[in-house]
Design an enzyme around this catalytic site. Structure first.
Site, PDB file in Angstrom:
ATOM      1  N   GLY A 216     131.137 -29.660  -3.933  1.00 38.83           N
ATOM      2  CA  GLY A 216     132.587 -28.849  -4.318  1.00 38.83           C
ATOM      3  C   GLY A 216     133.695 -29.808  -4.140  1.00 38.83           C
ATOM      4  N   LEU A 242     126.931 -26.155  -9.634  1.00 42.35           N
ATOM      5  CA  LEU A 242     127.984 -27.036  -9.330  1.00 42.35           C
ATOM      6  C   LEU A 242     127.364 -28.016  -8.571  1.00 42.35           C
ATOM      7  CD1 LEU A 242     130.904 -27.885  -9.489  1.00 42.35           C
ATOM      8  CD2 LEU A 242     130.992 -26.412  -7.356  1.00 42.35           C
ATOM      9  N   ASP A 243     127.462 -29.481  -9.088  1.00 38.62           N
ATOM     10  CA  ASP A 243     127.063 -30.570  -8.465  1.00 38.62           C
ATOM     11  C   ASP A 243     125.591 -30.462  -8.121  1.00 38.62           C
ATOM     12  OD1 ASP A 243     129.822 -31.463  -8.515  1.00 38.62           O
ATOM     13  OD2 ASP A 243     130.403 -30.701  -6.551  1.00 38.62           O
ATOM     14  N   GLU A 244     124.854 -29.957  -8.811  1.00 38.59           N
ATOM     15  CA  GLU A 244     123.384 -29.727  -8.582  1.00 38.59           C
ATOM     16  C   GLU A 244     122.573 -30.392  -9.587  1.00 38.59           C
ATOM     17  OE1 GLU A 244     121.925 -26.328  -6.751  1.00 38.59           O
ATOM     18  OE2 GLU A 244     123.864 -26.237  -5.126  1.00 38.59           O
TER      19      GLU A 244
END
Length: 299
Positions: A216, A242-244
């Site tokens: 994040g 998110l960001d995964e």
């Protein structure tokens, strides 16, 4: 622009007969023998081959082969038709691509310039052989830089109220340019599920943290508060989480208690730009195969 065109022409002349074959399928005996025999029968000479199995007993097998074959660009469709029978036999997911196919790239950027500049310099130097078709930004800051490279620049502001409208404009542009890959070069906006679904496995992001740590916003501030001894950056494919998304490349640098937040950001910027360039380069060269939420990267 002139120097980049020289690199492209030299590349086209050198590799006009080269292609890449990428395969993933259930592991079983005979895959490599069958594929290489098929290529031999097409008059191909294998110049590079990489393979990996998650488990020889019931796992998934991955194969990347580069080969030279006379007049491959004219024969590509015919070879694909012949190979389809083998692919069906081994339950393969596969693709055959020409080495000289220049993928069309769109770059998204906000205010920070370091990743964008690194991409442009590497592209101009012939290290990223692609068609940098356009740059899209939610700020005007980078227009002069981008247009000096002869690349179209589109300013599309984004607010909470206009986000959906802005994304529709972006999607329309990307489709008009027939874009193959989108690079988020520190584009500080979260893409909607609709946008991500429109370009599956085509969006590459740089996250200024060694994921999965500090997901994040404001990861350097998070890292400083945690007192980390390593900071890093991660380039990954974008998914709804998110960001995964599947990680393509990561790198780190050692830090200590003397480094404050601004020091971490300065060091981090150096890592971010090199990690993003590597990830894009491997994607352009068809060296990445996505498997579940991981990647197989044949460097």
């Amino acid at each position: 622009m002139y120097f980049q065109q020289k690199h492209v022409q030299k590349f086209m002349d050198k590799y006009k007969d080269r292609a890449r074959l990428l395969i993933s399928c259930p592991d079983q005996p005979g895959i490599v023998a069958t594929v290489t025999t098929f290529l031999y029968e097409q008059g191909a000479n294998i110049v590079e081959s990489s393979q990996y199995s998650t488990d020889p007993e019931g796992g998934t097998f991955f194969l990347r082969i580069e080969f030279d074959a006379p007049n491959i660009s004219e024969r590509k469709e015919a070879i694909e038709e012949k190979f389809a029978t083998i692919a069906q036999q081994f339950e393969m997911k596969w693709r055959l691509s020409l080495h000289t196919h220049m993928k069309k790239v769109a770059i998204f950027v906000s205010k920070e310039e370091h990743c964008l500049l690194e991409l442009l310099w590497e592209w101009q130097a012939g290290e990223l052989l692609a068609d940098f078709a356009l740059v899209i930004s939610n700020h005007e800051h980078m227009r002069e830089i981008v247009e000096s490279f002869g690349i179209p620049y589109y300013y599309i502001p984004v607010t909470k109220e206009t986000k959906q409208e802005a994304e529709e404009k972006q999607i329309q542009l990307l489709k008009e340019y027939d874009i193959d890959v989108i690079v988020l070069a520190r584009y500080m906006q979260i893409l909607s599920p609709h946008f991500v679904a429109t370009f599956p496995a085509q969006i590459i992001n740089i996250h200024h943290s060694f994921l999965p740590a500090f997901i994040g916003a404001r990861p350097y501030e998070q890292a400083y508060r945690r007192g980390v001894k390593l900071i890093g950056a991660t380039s990954h494919y974008v998914t709804d989480d998110l960001d995964e998304g599947p990680i393509i490349e990561q790198d780190v640098e050692r830090v200590d208690h003397k480094h404050h937040v601004e020091d971490l950001k300065r060091i981090g910027r150096m890592i971010e730009k090199t990690v993003l360039v590597r990830a894009l380069k491997w994607h352009l060269e068809d060296r990445v195969i996505i498997h579940e939420n991981k990647t197989i990267v044949f460097r």
